[in-house]
Design a protein around this motif. Structure first.
Motif, PDB file in Angstrom:
ATOM      1  N   MET A  98       0.957  -1.303  -0.087  1.00 31.13           N
ATOM      2  CA  MET A  98       0.017  -0.100  -0.041  1.00 31.13           C
ATOM      3  C   MET A  98       0.838   1.068   0.150  1.00 31.13           C
ATOM      4  O   MET A  98       2.043   1.223   0.626  1.00 31.13           O
ATOM      5  N   LEU A  99       0.502   2.208  -0.540  1.00 36.57           N
ATOM      6  CA  LEU A  99       1.177   3.391  -0.444  1.00 36.57           C
ATOM      7  C   LEU A  99       0.451   4.358   0.358  1.00 36.57           C
ATOM      8  O   LEU A  99      -0.615   4.507   0.702  1.00 36.57           O
ATOM      9  N   ILE A 137       5.840   2.745   1.766  1.00 36.46           N
ATOM     10  CA  ILE A 137       5.264   1.581   1.233  1.00 36.46           C
ATOM     11  C   ILE A 137       5.536   0.656   2.275  1.00 36.46           C
ATOM     12  O   ILE A 137       6.669  -0.037   2.099  1.00 36.46           O
ATOM     13  N   PRO A 138       4.746   0.090   3.027  1.00 36.79           N
ATOM     14  CA  PRO A 138       5.344  -1.205   4.127  1.00 36.79           C
ATOM     15  C   PRO A 138       5.293  -2.392   3.547  1.00 36.79           C
ATOM     16  O   PRO A 138       4.842  -2.774   2.445  1.00 36.79           O
ATOM     17  N   GLU A 139       6.060  -3.305   4.335  1.00 38.35           N
ATOM     18  CA  GLU A 139       6.295  -4.643   3.720  1.00 38.35           C
ATOM     19  C   GLU A 139       5.011  -5.193   4.113  1.00 38.35           C
ATOM     20  O   GLU A 139       4.396  -4.916   4.771  1.00 38.35           O
ATOM     21  N   ASP A 160      -4.609   1.984  -2.073  1.00 38.26           N
ATOM     22  CA  ASP A 160      -4.666   0.536  -2.393  1.00 38.26           C
ATOM     23  C   ASP A 160      -4.850   0.421  -3.966  1.00 38.26           C
ATOM     24  O   ASP A 160      -5.994   0.810  -4.198  1.00 38.26           O
ATOM     25  N   ILE A 161      -3.997   0.135  -4.593  1.00 38.96           N
ATOM     26  CA  ILE A 161      -4.041  -0.104  -6.042  1.00 38.96           C
ATOM     27  C   ILE A 161      -4.503  -1.530  -6.389  1.00 38.96           C
ATOM     28  O   ILE A 161      -3.722  -2.434  -6.155  1.00 38.96           O
ATOM     29  N   ASP A 162      -5.363  -1.405  -7.306  1.00 43.01           N
ATOM     30  CA  ASP A 162      -5.770  -2.834  -7.805  1.00 43.01           C
ATOM     31  C   ASP A 162      -4.551  -3.592  -8.421  1.00 43.01           C
ATOM     32  O   ASP A 162      -3.978  -3.171  -9.307  1.00 43.01           O
TER      33      ASP A 162
END
Length: 172
Positions: free
Chosen positions: A42-43, A69-71, A95-97
């Motif tokens: 997620m960004l 951008i978390p692991e 949250d990018i598809d």
């Protein structure tokens, strides 16, 4: 009768796009050790306030102007020491598809400038998370948020889609 004040650790506002979902999470009270896990990358972007994020043996201060951008699938612990009603902490989460991201990545690889893209795509090595304070990338993420807040027509949706693609390219 005294006015009742609503305190919350996290309140989200969602903005749905064709290929992504953008959420703004706001916290108005201090908290410690809040755990979360993202099942995909997620960004995230801090808008106001600050959080301390701990995962594995890594700890960092997450301030406004930082993209994180978390692991994925890693337990993150968050402390928000200074949030209040007058000074809430606000964080964007994009949250990018994954299927859109994959198609767009393939589209970039197939362009005339694919050499630049594929060189940069491989430069991450085995990164499990990503931090950046690149001004152009941060500005792009904030524009995406502003456009989502003010969408009034189909043209605005097309502009938002273009800004989403710009943001992806800047991160690569």
């Amino acid at each position: 009768m005294p006015e009742q004040t609503e305190y919350f650790v996290e309140r989200g506002t969602d903005y749905s796009m064709e290929h992504a979902n953008l959420s703004v999470y706001e916290t108005n009270c201090p908290c410690k050790g809040v755990e979360f896990i993202f099942n995909r990358h997620m960004l995230t972007l801090m808008l106001s306030g600050h959080k301390t994020i701990t995962f594995h043996d890594t700890r960092f201060e997450f301030f406004p102007g930082t993209l994180y951008i978390p692991e994925k699938n890693a337990l993150q612990k968050v402390d928000i020491p200074n949030a209040s009603l007058t000074n809430p902490t606000k964080c964007l989460v994009l949250d990018i598809d994954p299927s859109f991201l994959e198609r767009f990545t393939m589209e970039l690889i197939d362009t005339e400038k694919s050499e630049w893209f594929t060189e940069n795509l491989g430069s991450g090595g085995n990164l499990t998370y990503f931090l950046s304070n690149d001004e152009a990338t941060i500005s792009c993420f904030k524009r995406l948020y502003q456009y989502q807040r003010n969408i009034q027509s189909r043209a605005d949706e097309l502009i938002t889609d273009t800004v989403l693609k710009e943001l992806i390219i800047r991160i690569f």
